[in-house]
Design an enzyme around this catalytic site. Structure first.
Site, PDB file in Angstrom:
ATOM      1  N   CYS A 149     -28.244   5.942  31.504  1.00 25.62           N
ATOM      2  CA  CYS A 149     -27.135   5.431  30.809  1.00 25.62           C
ATOM      3  C   CYS A 149     -26.468   6.489  29.695  1.00 25.62           C
ATOM      4  O   CYS A 149     -25.375   6.374  29.596  1.00 25.62           O
ATOM      5  CB  CYS A 149     -27.427   4.081  30.266  1.00 25.62           C
ATOM      6  N   THR A 202     -27.647  30.072  28.796  1.00 26.11           N
ATOM      7  CA  THR A 202     -27.009  29.940  30.320  1.00 26.11           C
ATOM      8  C   THR A 202     -26.738  31.338  30.831  1.00 26.11           C
ATOM      9  O   THR A 202     -26.846  31.501  32.108  1.00 26.11           O
ATOM     10  CB  THR A 202     -25.894  28.811  30.290  1.00 26.11           C
ATOM     11  N   THR A 231     -16.433  42.985  25.187  1.00 24.43           N
ATOM     12  CA  THR A 231     -16.382  43.369  23.600  1.00 24.43           C
ATOM     13  C   THR A 231     -17.459  42.480  22.896  1.00 24.43           C
ATOM     14  O   THR A 231     -17.497  41.337  23.202  1.00 24.43           O
ATOM     15  CB  THR A 231     -14.999  43.207  22.938  1.00 24.43           C
TER      16      THR A 231
END
Lengths: 135, 406
Positions: free
Chosen positions: B328, B74, B242
């Protein structure tokens, strides 16, 4: 998503699955929902006098939809048509502990009861009208 | 056999124990900051990071200098598309992508549209594939990036990346490909395939979560990106922060394993997948394959079981961990946008299940899953008014449905 024990019970052991003879004048059939929406309920009632003596269902839908319709058939059996019409979706929600996203399943079950009764009534008023006309 | 059986390897994969083993010393022993240039701890960390870069580059046919570490696909997608759009906005403001892309790509494109970019969303064919001709027809003089996934995460369909890459290079347009599902499963060679930017995630290839890569081509052409994370100027200034040294070590090891075992693993997983597919298709009627039999990931199987709703099927196979394209099961209450873009029909989108076999899946597990699925579908069809209607010969498309009053 976690299901309540009652939903699981109805899903695993659905009550009154099946079909009644939809051609019979004693039988009312309600089919609500649409495949594109992911749920279709078929609920049928057999009526004697003004009392529902048998009820059957078949449902395409999620576990909550199956449980809602199974519960609906259980509740309406033995009730009069007016008593069955008084059943509200909120009672189903409460009984099955449905979460908010599943409330539409209970609405559909209520609609199915009403549709089945409507079908029975319109069938019989049409019948009696034809009968009267024949006399 | 451990239950539930995990067949959701497109969602994520377990860490390979060899990966975990490689990572462990970098938590407690070699815990230095890879950017510390003046002591042994820093050097050990930097050396490990550079080794990982080599391992990843080897999997992709890239140069180690072209590997930028991120937190996962992403983030890589955000950096690639926003970074390129900002950098090349003077050249043009048109981007080409596809409706079946992952939400990460689609949402970044929506964001760029708000910034004044124009995006063409190609519609894939019914198997989920975009054609070279479609891309060629959509290219404009102001097109700066083509963003197409290598393999689709839901249906496993492979896009013709090599052909599209060649076209993009010929036209001087950058090709970004989301290879999150493809890397480590099928051969990837950024040179031969003409890829300019590519992303992958550690956790999809038996590595750790929270670490990924953006490959950024350094020559022919040299791709330049505007950083989306400002700070210490790590990763050639493209991604400050980092470095996650243990994660990077794990990702490197995961890529090395994926590369050395790619051929045997692709064959093994395809055999298992084909076995599952054969069993389901021979023992059930009204089943539809979603995707492309010819151009497909070796470990993916996406099937619609007509007349059965996906979530109720998942409930019936709770001993198996899989995903459904049903509304659903999603937070949005919309069925899978991938299946919708493929135009398979909303009813079938509600009935889809994705099976993804993995490195540790056994034949015994696949047979167990097949038994469970077949039994559950049969049981639910006994409950299904649609199955009853279909058997009575009623064409469901001609029925006038009464939608609920919600």
């Amino acid at each position: 998503m976690a299901y309540s024990n009652k939903v699981l019970d109805h899903y695993n052991n659905p009550r009154n699955v099946g079909s009644l003879d939809k051609g019979s004048t004693q039988v009312g059939t309600g089919v609500v929902g649409a495949p594109e929406c992911g749920d279709v309920m078929k609920l049928q009632i057999q009526v004697e006098g003004d009392r529902i003596v048998d009820a059957k269902f078949k449902t395409f839908g999620c576990g909550s939809a199956i449980a809602s319709s199974s519960l609906a058939t259980e509740w309406i059996k033995g009730k009069t048509l007016d008593e069955a019409l008084a059943i509200q979706n909120t009672q189903i929600v409460e009984e099955l502990s449905l979460p908010p996203v599943k409330i539409h399943c209970s609405v559909l079950a209520e609609d199915a009861i009403k549709a089945a009764i409507h079908d029975y009534k319109s069938k019989n008023s049409a019948e009696s009208a034809t009968n009267e006309a024949a006399h | 056999m451990k239950l539930p059986i995990y067949l959701d390897h497109q969602a994520t994969t377990p860490c390979d124990p060899r990966v975990v083993e490689a990572m462990l010393p970098y938590f407690t022993e070699h815990y230095g900051n890879a950017a510390s240039r003046n002591h042994k701890y820093g050097w050990a960390a930097e050396e490990a990071v550079e080794r990982s870069r080599e391992q990843i580059a080897a999997l992709l046919g890239a140069n180690a200098k072209e590997i930028v570490f991120t937190s996962g696909s992403t983030e890589s997608i955000n950096l690639a598309l926003k970074g390129a759009a900002e950098m090349y906005a003077d050249k043009g403001k048109h981007i080409i992508t596809c409706q079946a892309e992952h939400k990460a790509v689609l949402d970044v494109c929506k964001h760029l549209e708000q910034q004044g970019f124009e995006v063409t969303y190609l519609q894939p064919d019914k198997s989920g594939r975009v054609s070279l001709e479609q891309v060629a027809a959509a290219l404009r003089p102001d097109t700066i990036v083509v963003a197409l996934m290598w393999a689709n995460n839901e249906v496993g369909t492979l896009n013709p990346i090599r052909e599209i890459g060649a076209l993009c290079h010929e036209k001087g347009v950058l090709l970004f490909t989301d290879a999150t599902q493809a890397a480590g499963k099928i051969p990837v060679d950024v040179e031969a395939d003409h890829v300019d930017m590519l992303c992958l995630s550690g956790h999809k290839i038996y590595g750790p979560k929270g670490v990924g890569v953006l490959y950024v081509r350094r020559k022919n052409p040299r791709v330049r990106l505007v950083a989306q994370m400002d700070g210490g100027g790590h990763e050639r200034g493209m991604r400050s922060g980092t470095l996650n040294v243990p994660g990077i070590v794990g990702l490197g090891k995961a890529c090395e394993l994926a590369r050395t075992e790619l051929e045997s693993e692709a064959k093994r997983s395809a055999e298992l997948r084909d076995h599952l597919e054969k069993r389901i298709f021979s023992e059930l009627d009204f089943v539809h394959l979603n995707g492309n039999r010819e151009h497909r990931l070796p470990n993916n199987l996406n099937i619609s079981f007509a007349f059965v709703e996906g979530e109720s099927l998942l409930m019936g196979i709770s001993d198996i961990a899989v995903s459904s394209g049903s509304a659903c099961t999603s937070a949005s209450l919309e069925p899978s946008h991938v299946l919708r873009s493929m135009d398979v029909g909303e009813d079938l989108a509600h009935s889809s299940i994705r099976f993804g076999v993995g490195r540790f899946t056994t034949r015994e597990e696949v047979d167990f899953a097949a038994d469970k699925v077949i039994a559950a579908v049969k049981r639910l069809r006994e409950l299904s008014p649609l199955y009853e209607m279909a058997q009575e010969g009623i064409d469901l498309k001609t029925v006038k449905w009464q939608a609920a009053s919600h």
